[in-house]
Write an enzyme that holds these catalytic residues in place. Structure first.
Site, PDB file in Angstrom:
ATOM      1  N   LYS A 226      50.264  28.538  27.106  1.00  0.00           N
ATOM      2  CA  LYS A 226      49.943  27.393  27.969  1.00  0.00           C
ATOM      3  C   LYS A 226      50.200  26.070  27.260  1.00  0.00           C
ATOM      4  O   LYS A 226      50.609  25.100  27.893  1.00  0.00           O
ATOM      5  CB  LYS A 226      48.488  27.465  28.444  1.00  0.00           C
ATOM      6  CG  LYS A 226      48.277  28.533  29.510  1.00  0.00           C
ATOM      7  CD  LYS A 226      47.021  28.292  30.319  1.00  0.00           C
ATOM      8  CE  LYS A 226      46.892  29.304  31.432  1.00  0.00           C
ATOM      9  NZ  LYS A 226      45.634  29.243  32.157  1.00  0.00           N
TER      10      LYS A 226
ATOM     11  N   LYS B 135      54.169  39.524  33.010  1.00  0.00           N
ATOM     12  CA  LYS B 135      53.013  39.761  33.877  1.00  0.00           C
ATOM     13  C   LYS B 135      53.169  39.042  35.219  1.00  0.00           C
ATOM     14  O   LYS B 135      53.655  37.914  35.255  1.00  0.00           O
ATOM     15  CB  LYS B 135      51.772  39.220  33.143  1.00  0.00           C
ATOM     16  CG  LYS B 135      50.479  39.357  33.880  1.00  0.00           C
ATOM     17  CD  LYS B 135      49.350  38.633  33.155  1.00  0.00           C
ATOM     18  CE  LYS B 135      49.307  37.158  33.492  1.00  0.00           C
ATOM     19  NZ  LYS B 135      48.052  36.480  33.170  1.00  0.00           N
TER      20      LYS B 135
ATOM     21  N   LYS C 235      50.088  33.975  39.156  1.00  0.00           N
ATOM     22  CA  LYS C 235      50.085  32.989  40.243  1.00  0.00           C
ATOM     23  C   LYS C 235      50.878  31.756  39.850  1.00  0.00           C
ATOM     24  O   LYS C 235      51.228  30.945  40.686  1.00  0.00           O
ATOM     25  CB  LYS C 235      48.650  32.654  40.667  1.00  0.00           C
ATOM     26  CG  LYS C 235      47.696  32.299  39.563  1.00  0.00           C
ATOM     27  CD  LYS C 235      46.224  32.389  40.034  1.00  0.00           C
ATOM     28  CE  LYS C 235      45.276  32.367  38.840  1.00  0.00           C
ATOM     29  NZ  LYS C 235      43.944  32.837  39.111  1.00  0.00           N
TER      30      LYS C 235
HETATM   31  P1  TYM Z   1      42.337  34.929  35.729  1.00  0.00           P
HETATM   32  O1  TYM Z   1      41.699  34.030  36.739  1.00  0.00           O
HETATM   33  O2  TYM Z   1      43.617  34.495  35.130  1.00  0.00           O
HETATM   34  O3  TYM Z   1      42.554  36.371  36.331  1.00  0.00           O
HETATM   35  C1  TYM Z   1      41.492  37.051  36.996  1.00  0.00           C
HETATM   36  C2  TYM Z   1      41.553  38.539  36.713  1.00  0.00           C
HETATM   37  O4  TYM Z   1      42.806  39.073  37.158  1.00  0.00           O
HETATM   38  C3  TYM Z   1      43.403  39.834  36.110  1.00  0.00           C
HETATM   39  N1  TYM Z   1      44.866  39.723  36.230  1.00  0.00           N
HETATM   40  C4  TYM Z   1      45.702  40.776  36.265  1.00  0.00           C
HETATM   41  N2  TYM Z   1      45.479  42.101  36.203  1.00  0.00           N
HETATM   42  C5  TYM Z   1      46.546  42.932  36.285  1.00  0.00           C
HETATM   43  N3  TYM Z   1      47.823  42.487  36.415  1.00  0.00           N
HETATM   44  C6  TYM Z   1      48.099  41.171  36.477  1.00  0.00           C
HETATM   45  N4  TYM Z   1      49.343  40.755  36.636  1.00  0.00           N
HETATM   46  C7  TYM Z   1      47.010  40.252  36.402  1.00  0.00           C
HETATM   47  N5  TYM Z   1      46.913  38.895  36.441  1.00  0.00           N
HETATM   48  C8  TYM Z   1      45.599  38.598  36.326  1.00  0.00           C
HETATM   49  C9  TYM Z   1      42.881  39.185  34.834  1.00  0.00           C
HETATM   50  O5  TYM Z   1      42.969  40.049  33.738  1.00  0.00           O
HETATM   51  C10 TYM Z   1      41.455  38.873  35.214  1.00  0.00           C
HETATM   52  O6  TYM Z   1      40.634  40.011  35.056  1.00  0.00           O
HETATM   53  N6  TYM Z   1      39.557  33.929  31.693  1.00  0.00           N
HETATM   54  C11 TYM Z   1      39.638  34.711  32.911  1.00  0.00           C
HETATM   55  C12 TYM Z   1      38.491  34.440  33.860  1.00  0.00           C
HETATM   56  C13 TYM Z   1      37.149  34.538  33.234  1.00  0.00           C
HETATM   57  C14 TYM Z   1      36.449  35.753  32.960  1.00  0.00           C
HETATM   58  C15 TYM Z   1      35.205  35.333  32.394  1.00  0.00           C
HETATM   59  C16 TYM Z   1      36.751  37.092  33.133  1.00  0.00           C
HETATM   60  C17 TYM Z   1      36.366  33.505  32.852  1.00  0.00           C
HETATM   61  N7  TYM Z   1      35.202  33.980  32.336  1.00  0.00           N
HETATM   62  C18 TYM Z   1      34.265  36.280  31.964  1.00  0.00           C
HETATM   63  C19 TYM Z   1      35.794  38.023  32.727  1.00  0.00           C
HETATM   64  C20 TYM Z   1      34.578  37.621  32.149  1.00  0.00           C
HETATM   65  C21 TYM Z   1      40.934  34.377  33.620  1.00  0.00           C
HETATM   66  O7  TYM Z   1      41.539  33.359  33.382  1.00  0.00           O
HETATM   67  O8  TYM Z   1      41.294  35.277  34.579  1.00  0.00           O
END
Ligand code: TYM
Length: 335
Positions: free
Chosen positions: A118, A200, A203
């Protein structure tokens, strides 16, 4: 009144309301939450504090925050069984994040892959939030004494640092936090880009044909799957040489529950046309009913408000308990 269930293990997970959700978010995270909700005491959070690590348009952030709550509900998360809330409604997350920041090393944070990627993409100055972000995530998880954190594979590194921070705090100030474990689904833990299957699905992907959005209409889903990059081998096999095919198989497995062997046998000698058609139909039949419900829930503002307010009440109670413990151990004068 806040009711606590003390015999169940605790789950915490969250998603950022920073863009439209993809099939990756759904299969990697939400679909597993739905499966786990009966067995665990779950906190499912809309992590808006995380979203502002990159610039957000205020009105879009407001809209997406509520939409995400509607998506959780539409996917089958039961608000009676789970605590569903908005991160910024529980100030303890920000406060604990500062306390934990002081137990975290610069080296640990600057090594994070997501930070490196990022910060490379952001032209000019890099927001400090992007660097500190994993500490806020650790605070989310640790405040609820979470045992398990269901996430996609891309979040594993952040979970590892959360464990390190918790262990360090426990060692410095005596036992305070449960050490959380990741929960990664058997399939769908990393859904890949349909156009560049070594990357991956995200979005923020540049090519719109590379990702499927949860809200994509059926005809768009069919078109995107049909255009998905495969190869010239023409055989449906799960291996490292056929990344595109492997990704489509993963999507099919995660949705239908079919095994690798079953899929390989079903499409033997058939090329890719029918296979792609079936993948598209599986995605459409999974997402279409959810899309209808999302639209319904988005229209029910008062109901959403009732859920996130009730969720915040319980989350504040639990998180504050842990925060007070942290403050006391650090040496702050009780209020
Ligand atoms: P975020 O918002 O980027 O993504 C949310 C969840 O979706 C999963 N994910 C995927 N899984 C499989 N294939 C993909 N292509 C894919 N893209 C996204 C992510 O692994 C995630 O589980 N930092 C985290 C959010 C967060 C969080 C937390 C998660 C903040 N605090 C505490 C767990 C516990 C994030 O940016 O996810």
């Amino acid at each position: 009144m806040v009711i606590l269930e003390d015999n169940k293990k605790v789950i915490f997970s969250g998603i950022q309301p920073s863009g439209d959700l993809t099939l990756g978010n759904y299969l990697g995270a939400i679909k597993n939450w739905v499966k786990l909700q009966d067995e665990y005491e779950c906190y499912f959070c809309v992590v808006d504090l995380h979203a502002i690590t990159v610039k957000q348009e205020p009105k879009d952030l407001r809209r997406r925050t509520l939409e995400l709550l509607a998506i959780y509900l539409a996917a089958g998360i039961d608000p009676e069984k789970n605590t569903m809330f908005i991160q910024s409604h529980v100030p303890a997350h920000s406060e604990a994040a500062w306390l934990l920041t002081c137990s975290t090393y610069m080296g640990e944070l600057s090594r994070m892959t997501q930070y490196k990627v990022k910060s490379q993409n952001s032209a000019g100055s890099i927001g400090a939030g992007l660097l500190i972000y994993p500490v806020l995530m650790a605070s989310d998880i640790l405040l609820y004494q979470s045992n398990l954190v269901p996430v996609g594979k891309d979040q594993l590194q952040h979970l590892e640092i959360a464990r390190d921070i918790a262990e360090r705090f426990n060692k410095t100030y005596s036992d305070t936090f449960v050490i959380p474990e990741p929960y990664i689904g058997k399939a769908g833990a990393k859904v890949m880009d349909l156009q560049e299957p070594a990357k991956k699905m995200s979005k923020s992907g540049e090519n719109v044909n590379g990702f499927i959005l949860i809200m994509d209409p059926p005809e768009v889903i069919r078109k995107k799957v049909n255009r998905a990059v495969t190869d010239s081998l023409g055989v449906v096999k799960f291996n490292d040489e056929q990344l595109g095919v492997r990704n489509l198989m993963t999507i099919l497995m995660t949705i239908t529950g079919m095994s690798i062997e079953e899929i390989e046998a079903k499409y033997e000698g058939q090329g890719y046309a029918q296979f792609k058609k079936d993948v598209a139909e599986a995605v459409v039949s999974e997402l279409e009913p959810i899309q209808i419900k999302i639209k319904e829930y988005i229209g029910k503002k008062a109901y959403l408000e009732e859920i996130y307010k009730k969720g915040a009440e319980k989350a504040n109670y639990v998180a504050n308990k842990t925060l007070r413990k942290m403050q006391k151990k650090i040496g702050f004068i009780p209020r």
